[in-house]
Scaffold this motif. Structure first.
Motif, mmCIF file in Angstrom:
data_model
loop_
_atom_site.group_PDB
_atom_site.id
_atom_site.type_symbol
_atom_site.label_atom_id
_atom_site.label_comp_id
_atom_site.label_asym_id
_atom_site.label_seq_id
_atom_site.Cartn_x
_atom_site.Cartn_y
_atom_site.Cartn_z
ATOM 1 N N GLY A 67 0.815 -1.213 0.000
ATOM 2 C CA GLY A 67 0.000 0.000 0.000
ATOM 3 C C GLY A 67 0.843 1.255 0.000
ATOM 4 N N VAL A 68 0.183 2.399 -0.114
ATOM 5 C CA VAL A 68 0.902 3.658 -0.283
ATOM 6 C C VAL A 68 1.608 4.112 0.991
ATOM 7 C CG1 VAL A 68 -1.132 5.108 0.215
ATOM 8 C CG2 VAL A 68 0.735 6.007 -1.204
ATOM 9 N N ASP A 69 1.032 3.859 2.165
ATOM 10 C CA ASP A 69 1.648 4.330 3.406
ATOM 11 C C ASP A 69 3.016 3.685 3.623
ATOM 12 O OD1 ASP A 69 -0.711 5.694 3.764
ATOM 13 O OD2 ASP A 69 -1.513 4.337 5.266
ATOM 14 N N SER A 70 3.057 2.365 3.555
ATOM 15 C CA SER A 70 4.339 1.676 3.752
ATOM 16 C C SER A 70 5.283 1.937 2.583
ATOM 17 C CB SER A 70 4.127 0.174 3.946
ATOM 18 O OG SER A 70 3.526 -0.428 2.817
ATOM 19 N N ALA A 71 4.735 2.208 1.399
ATOM 20 C CA ALA A 71 5.578 2.538 0.248
ATOM 21 C C ALA A 71 6.353 3.825 0.505
ATOM 22 C CB ALA A 71 4.726 2.675 -1.013
ATOM 23 N N VAL A 72 5.667 4.829 1.027
ATOM 24 C CA VAL A 72 6.325 6.097 1.331
ATOM 25 C C VAL A 72 7.361 5.902 2.440
ATOM 26 C CG1 VAL A 72 5.987 8.398 2.318
ATOM 27 C CG2 VAL A 72 4.449 7.561 0.532
ATOM 28 N N ALA A 73 6.992 5.160 3.477
ATOM 29 C CA ALA A 73 7.908 4.944 4.597
ATOM 30 C C ALA A 73 9.186 4.236 4.151
ATOM 31 C CB ALA A 73 7.214 4.146 5.697
ATOM 32 N N VAL A 74 9.052 3.204 3.337
ATOM 33 C CA VAL A 74 10.239 2.457 2.932
ATOM 34 C C VAL A 74 11.072 3.246 1.916
ATOM 35 C CG1 VAL A 74 9.303 1.132 0.957
ATOM 36 C CG2 VAL A 74 11.031 0.103 2.460
ATOM 37 N N ALA A 75 10.423 4.062 1.095
ATOM 38 C CA ALA A 75 11.171 4.908 0.162
ATOM 39 C C ALA A 75 11.991 5.949 0.925
ATOM 40 C CB ALA A 75 10.208 5.595 -0.804
ATOM 41 N N LEU A 76 11.380 6.573 1.923
ATOM 42 C CA LEU A 76 12.086 7.567 2.734
ATOM 43 C C LEU A 76 13.261 6.930 3.476
ATOM 44 C CD1 LEU A 76 9.018 9.477 4.241
ATOM 45 C CD2 LEU A 76 10.652 10.401 2.585
ATOM 46 N N ALA A 77 13.033 5.742 4.042
ATOM 47 C CA ALA A 77 14.104 5.050 4.765
ATOM 48 C C ALA A 77 15.254 4.689 3.834
ATOM 49 C CB ALA A 77 13.545 3.796 5.434
ATOM 50 N N VAL A 86 18.181 -1.171 4.630
ATOM 51 C CA VAL A 86 16.732 -1.237 4.819
ATOM 52 C C VAL A 86 16.234 -2.637 4.499
ATOM 53 C CG1 VAL A 86 14.491 -0.354 4.052
ATOM 54 C CG2 VAL A 86 16.433 1.214 4.295
ATOM 55 N N LEU A 87 15.465 -3.187 5.430
ATOM 56 C CA LEU A 87 14.834 -4.486 5.224
ATOM 57 C C LEU A 87 13.324 -4.294 5.170
ATOM 58 C CD1 LEU A 87 14.768 -7.598 5.106
ATOM 59 C CD2 LEU A 87 14.734 -7.585 7.629
ATOM 60 N N GLY A 88 12.732 -4.676 4.058
ATOM 61 C CA GLY A 88 11.285 -4.664 3.932
ATOM 62 C C GLY A 88 10.737 -6.057 4.188
ATOM 63 N N LEU A 89 9.648 -6.135 4.959
ATOM 64 C CA LEU A 89 9.038 -7.425 5.267
ATOM 65 C C LEU A 89 7.610 -7.450 4.739
ATOM 66 C CD1 LEU A 89 10.261 -7.911 8.945
ATOM 67 C CD2 LEU A 89 11.080 -9.132 6.914
ATOM 68 N N ARG A 112 15.403 -0.499 -4.403
ATOM 69 C CA ARG A 112 16.587 -1.338 -4.238
ATOM 70 C C ARG A 112 16.817 -1.826 -2.795
ATOM 71 N NH1 ARG A 112 21.037 1.071 -4.958
ATOM 72 N NH2 ARG A 112 20.307 3.230 -4.926
ATOM 73 N N PHE A 113 15.793 -1.864 -1.967
ATOM 74 C CA PHE A 113 15.940 -2.425 -0.625
ATOM 75 C C PHE A 113 15.641 -3.926 -0.671
ATOM 76 C CE2 PHE A 113 11.530 -1.021 -1.005
ATOM 77 C CZ PHE A 113 10.808 -2.119 -0.543
ATOM 78 N N THR A 114 16.142 -4.655 0.310
ATOM 79 C CA THR A 114 15.884 -6.094 0.402
ATOM 80 C C THR A 114 14.462 -6.335 0.891
ATOM 81 O OG1 THR A 114 18.196 -6.590 0.876
ATOM 82 C CG2 THR A 114 16.566 -8.251 1.524
ATOM 83 N N LEU A 115 13.749 -7.206 0.205
ATOM 84 C CA LEU A 115 12.389 -7.571 0.602
ATOM 85 C C LEU A 115 12.335 -9.053 0.913
ATOM 86 C CD1 LEU A 115 9.348 -6.616 0.824
ATOM 87 C CD2 LEU A 115 9.089 -7.562 -1.482
ATOM 88 N N GLU A 116 11.818 -9.390 2.086
ATOM 89 C CA GLU A 116 11.640 -10.795 2.452
ATOM 90 C C GLU A 116 10.156 -11.053 2.698
ATOM 91 O OE1 GLU A 116 14.060 -12.208 5.619
ATOM 92 O OE2 GLU A 116 15.889 -11.251 4.848
ATOM 93 N N GLU A 117 9.714 -12.229 2.305
ATOM 94 C CA GLU A 117 8.319 -12.622 2.534
ATOM 95 C C GLU A 117 8.269 -13.596 3.711
ATOM 96 O OE1 GLU A 117 4.626 -14.832 0.194
ATOM 97 O OE2 GLU A 117 5.990 -13.511 -0.907
ATOM 98 N N VAL A 118 7.472 -13.230 4.718
ATOM 99 C CA VAL A 118 7.333 -14.056 5.923
ATOM 100 C C VAL A 118 5.843 -14.272 6.173
ATOM 101 C CG1 VAL A 118 7.902 -14.315 8.367
ATOM 102 C CG2 VAL A 118 9.416 -12.974 6.869
#
Length: 287
Positions: A67-77, A86-89, A112-118
């Motif tokens: 979603g857009v909220d976490s998209a903005v947060a992870v882009a800023l980080a 930065v680790l995206g989960l 370009r951040f690492t994304l893991e699916e849990v």
């Protein structure tokens, strides 16, 4: 009109103008919500960088829902700390959509951040399997949604150890309305987007280069199949943002908003949601 009535009306108008200033509350005018996206983006990048360094940490962990909220947060980080820190989960439940997964991966590729699916299905279902439940029951759905949110946050905090901060993704609209799970999605070490209304966050998202299909899609926590935030709330974020801005930021009374043309039922409902959820926005009270 009598002199007394004229003087009274003049005093009322003067009082309202002194409180509202040059920005007149108007349900058809969203312009007061406009922000300088470039400046806000720079400020929030510095905020993340400074707070992380002050804590003597170096990484960020973000729950990326698609979603857009976490998209903005992870882009800023990613801009603040570098994508390598930065680790995206992505933590899907069994009815999470393929679209959400695709959007989370799209964000990881772009920033370009690492994304893991849990996945969280096994542990959430194991908990509710201990007693018979009816998933069509609204109260059960909400309980399950809260459990999902807390399970996801537990994973984020686990993965942040020993040198990372959990980044919050709740926007100002959600926080003020109490539309979130205490110690679930509302929990974080720092929250760069918590002072942005949903309308403003969408503006910033476009400035940051978040794909428009993510920015424009109906917000949903995917608590159950077909669930959307606005259907559950009973009003749109756009309507809520304008009321909240005038009521909270500018401290206008509900009666003043209603007199300006805002829907009385909606103003009352939003005011009550803010009042009833106050406990979610403060640290636990100690006797």
């Amino acid at each position: 009109m009598s002199r007394v009535a004229s003087d009274y009306r003049s005093n009322v108008v003067t009082d309202v103008l002194s409180r509202t200033g040059v920005i007149r509350p108007d349900p058809n005018d969203p312009s007061p919500l406009r922000i300088d996206e470039a400046l806000v983006g720079k400020m929030l990048v510095l905020f993340i960088r400074d707070e992380t360094l002050k804590a003597r940490l170096k990484r960020a962990v973000v729950g990326v829902s698609g979603g857009v909220d976490s998209a903005v947060a992870v882009a800023l980080a990613s801009h603040a700390l570098g994508p390598e820190n930065v680790l995206g989960l992505f933590t899907p439940y069994r009815h999470s959509s393929d679209e959400s997964r695709r959007h989370a991966r799209q964000l990881s590729k772009k920033f370009r951040f690492t994304l893991e699916e849990v996945p969280i299905t096994t542990q959430v279902d194991a908990y509710f399997r201990s007693a018979p439940i009816d998933e069509s029951d609204q109260k059960i759905r909400i309980r399950m949604g809260n459990k999902m949110a807390r399970e996801r946050k537990s994973i984020e905090y686990d993965r942040s150890w020993p040198d990372g901060l959990v980044i919050g993704t709740s926007n100002k609209t959600e926080l003020l309305l109490g539309y979130g799970t205490q110690f679930g999605d509302m929990a974080c070490a720092i929250n760069p987007v918590g002072d942005l209304y949903k309308t403003q966050l969408r503006e910033l998202a476009l400035h940051l280069g978040i794909p428009e299909e993510i920015v424009r899609k109906p917000p949903t926590a995917e608590l159950w199949v077909g669930q959307t935030d606005e259907d559950e709330l009973g009003f749109t974020y756009a309507d809520a943002d304008l009321i909240l801005y005038h009521m909270v930021d500018r401290r206008l009374r509900p009666s003043e908003l209603i007199a300006a043309g805002f829907d009385a039922v909606l103003v009352t409902k939003i005011r009550e949601m803010v009042r009833k959820s106050h406990y979610k926005r403060v640290m636990p009270l100690i006797a």
